[in-house]
Design a protein around this motif. Structure first.
Motif, PDB file in Angstrom:
ATOM      1  N   MET A 183     -24.732   3.692  -8.187  1.00 17.46           N
ATOM      2  CA  MET A 183     -23.427   4.066  -7.605  1.00 17.46           C
ATOM      3  C   MET A 183     -22.513   2.920  -8.094  1.00 17.46           C
ATOM      4  N   TYR A 184     -21.528   3.577  -8.583  1.00 16.42           N
ATOM      5  CA  TYR A 184     -20.379   2.820  -8.912  1.00 16.42           C
ATOM      6  C   TYR A 184     -18.990   2.739  -8.167  1.00 16.42           C
ATOM      7  N   TYR A 185     -18.358   1.700  -7.917  1.00 18.25           N
ATOM      8  CA  TYR A 185     -17.143   1.689  -7.140  1.00 18.25           C
ATOM      9  C   TYR A 185     -16.258   0.505  -7.512  1.00 18.25           C
ATOM     10  N   THR A 186     -15.133   0.760  -7.324  1.00 17.40           N
ATOM     11  CA  THR A 186     -14.042  -0.440  -7.815  1.00 17.40           C
ATOM     12  C   THR A 186     -13.685  -1.165  -6.411  1.00 17.40           C
ATOM     13  N   ARG A 187     -13.851  -2.387  -6.522  1.00 16.48           N
ATOM     14  CA  ARG A 187     -13.687  -3.274  -5.394  1.00 16.48           C
ATOM     15  C   ARG A 187     -11.988  -3.391  -5.137  1.00 16.48           C
ATOM     16  N   THR A 188     -11.632  -3.122  -4.008  1.00 16.40           N
ATOM     17  CA  THR A 188     -10.006  -3.093  -3.731  1.00 16.40           C
ATOM     18  C   THR A 188      -9.649  -4.675  -3.785  1.00 16.40           C
ATOM     19  N   THR A 189      -8.541  -4.903  -4.462  1.00 13.87           N
ATOM     20  CA  THR A 189      -7.858  -6.210  -4.279  1.00 13.87           C
ATOM     21  C   THR A 189      -6.316  -6.210  -3.434  1.00 13.87           C
ATOM     22  N   ILE A 190      -6.275  -7.418  -2.960  1.00 16.43           N
ATOM     23  CA  ILE A 190      -5.013  -7.272  -2.203  1.00 16.43           C
ATOM     24  C   ILE A 190      -4.320  -9.120  -2.540  1.00 16.43           C
ATOM     25  N   ASP A 191      -3.225  -8.959  -1.782  1.00 18.35           N
ATOM     26  CA  ASP A 191      -2.408 -10.222  -1.973  1.00 18.35           C
ATOM     27  C   ASP A 191      -2.367 -10.989  -1.013  1.00 18.35           C
ATOM     28  N   ILE A 192      -2.574 -12.343  -0.789  1.00 16.19           N
ATOM     29  CA  ILE A 192      -2.370 -13.314   0.164  1.00 16.19           C
ATOM     30  C   ILE A 192      -0.873 -13.612  -0.174  1.00 16.19           C
ATOM     31  N   ILE A 193      -0.227 -13.362   0.684  1.00 12.93           N
ATOM     32  CA  ILE A 193       1.210 -14.212   0.507  1.00 12.93           C
ATOM     33  C   ILE A 193       1.490 -15.168   1.670  1.00 12.93           C
ATOM     34  N   ILE A 194       1.883 -16.247   0.971  1.00 16.33           N
ATOM     35  CA  ILE A 194       2.128 -17.557   2.135  1.00 16.33           C
ATOM     36  C   ILE A 194       3.639 -17.791   1.771  1.00 16.33           C
ATOM     37  N   LYS A 195       4.240 -17.978   2.895  1.00 12.87           N
ATOM     38  CA  LYS A 195       5.677 -18.234   3.160  1.00 12.87           C
ATOM     39  C   LYS A 195       6.020 -19.305   3.815  1.00 12.87           C
ATOM     40  N   VAL A 196       7.002 -20.240   3.737  1.00  8.28           N
ATOM     41  CA  VAL A 196       7.950 -21.057   4.288  1.00  8.28           C
ATOM     42  C   VAL A 196       9.249 -20.796   4.555  1.00  8.28           C
ATOM     43  N   GLU A 197       9.594 -20.584   5.830  1.00  3.23           N
ATOM     44  CA  GLU A 197      10.911 -20.306   6.023  1.00  3.23           C
ATOM     45  C   GLU A 197      11.487 -19.037   5.310  1.00  3.23           C
ATOM     46  N   GLY A 198      10.508 -18.035   5.135  1.00  2.87           N
ATOM     47  CA  GLY A 198      10.890 -16.840   4.483  1.00  2.87           C
ATOM     48  C   GLY A 198      10.894 -16.742   3.063  1.00  2.87           C
ATOM     49  N   GLU A 199      10.528 -17.943   2.527  1.00  2.00           N
ATOM     50  CA  GLU A 199      10.291 -18.061   0.998  1.00  2.00           C
ATOM     51  C   GLU A 199       8.874 -17.977   0.753  1.00  2.00           C
ATOM     52  N   GLU A 200       8.468 -17.041  -0.301  1.00  2.04           N
ATOM     53  CA  GLU A 200       7.301 -16.982  -0.888  1.00  2.04           C
ATOM     54  C   GLU A 200       6.742 -18.172  -1.784  1.00  2.04           C
ATOM     55  N   ILE A 201       5.783 -18.911  -1.395  1.00  2.62           N
ATOM     56  CA  ILE A 201       5.598 -19.976  -1.932  1.00  2.62           C
ATOM     57  C   ILE A 201       4.007 -20.033  -2.823  1.00  2.62           C
ATOM     58  N   VAL A 202       3.270 -19.060  -2.410  1.00  2.00           N
ATOM     59  CA  VAL A 202       2.185 -18.652  -2.812  1.00  2.00           C
ATOM     60  C   VAL A 202       1.819 -17.067  -3.008  1.00  2.00           C
ATOM     61  N   LYS A 203       1.455 -16.408  -3.890  1.00  2.00           N
ATOM     62  CA  LYS A 203       0.925 -15.120  -3.972  1.00  2.00           C
ATOM     63  C   LYS A 203      -0.627 -15.008  -4.626  1.00  2.00           C
ATOM     64  N   GLU A 204      -1.430 -14.757  -4.238  1.00  2.00           N
ATOM     65  CA  GLU A 204      -2.844 -14.853  -4.667  1.00  2.00           C
ATOM     66  C   GLU A 204      -3.343 -13.685  -4.586  1.00  2.00           C
ATOM     67  N   GLU A 205      -3.940 -13.030  -5.372  1.00  2.00           N
ATOM     68  CA  GLU A 205      -4.686 -11.569  -5.556  1.00  2.00           C
ATOM     69  C   GLU A 205      -6.325 -12.005  -5.296  1.00  2.00           C
ATOM     70  N   VAL A 206      -6.884 -11.426  -4.219  1.00  2.98           N
ATOM     71  CA  VAL A 206      -8.104 -11.541  -3.895  1.00  2.98           C
ATOM     72  C   VAL A 206      -8.931 -10.292  -3.772  1.00  2.98           C
ATOM     73  N   LYS A 207     -10.359 -10.400  -3.926  1.00  4.26           N
ATOM     74  CA  LYS A 207     -10.918  -9.160  -3.738  1.00  4.26           C
ATOM     75  C   LYS A 207     -11.258  -8.998  -2.307  1.00  4.26           C
ATOM     76  N   PHE A 208     -11.642  -7.688  -2.011  1.00  4.09           N
ATOM     77  CA  PHE A 208     -12.213  -7.375  -0.717  1.00  4.09           C
ATOM     78  C   PHE A 208     -13.325  -8.052  -0.172  1.00  4.09           C
ATOM     79  N   GLY A 209     -13.273  -8.570   0.952  1.00  2.00           N
ATOM     80  CA  GLY A 209     -14.454  -9.320   1.303  1.00  2.00           C
ATOM     81  C   GLY A 209     -14.231 -11.001   1.240  1.00  2.00           C
TER      82      GLY A 209
END
Length: 79
Positions: free
Chosen positions: A1-27
């Motif tokens: 069985m083959y499947y593609t794992r979903t990736t999402i972004d973790i976005i970290i903000k300080v006072e509304g300004e994005e300081i980190v955006k990291e793409e990570v895999k499901f789980g």
């Protein structure tokens, strides 16, 4: 069985300004301290931690199916 794992972004903000955006895999579990190695600063305030979009305090997150936004929180200094 083959499947593609979903990736999402973790976005970290300080006072509304994005300081980190990291793409990570499901789980994947990510420690906030691994993404932001120094506490943010704000004049006249003390950094108190990180919260998710619900206002819950977080130190790590587990990637699900939607992007995750984490925000710094501060407490005003008393003089």
């Amino acid at each position: 069985m083959y499947y593609t794992r979903t990736t999402i972004d973790i976005i970290i903000k300080v006072e509304g300004e994005e300081i980190v955006k990291e793409e990570v895999k499901f789980g994947q579990v990510v420690e906030i301290k691994d993404l932001v190695t120094e506490d943010p600063t704000k004049d006249g305030y003390t950094f108190t931690g990180w919260v998710d979009s619900n206002g819950d305090v977080v130190t790590n997150v587990t990637a699900g199916t939607e992007d995750i936004e984490i925000n710094a929180t501060f407490e005003e200094n008393e003089y």
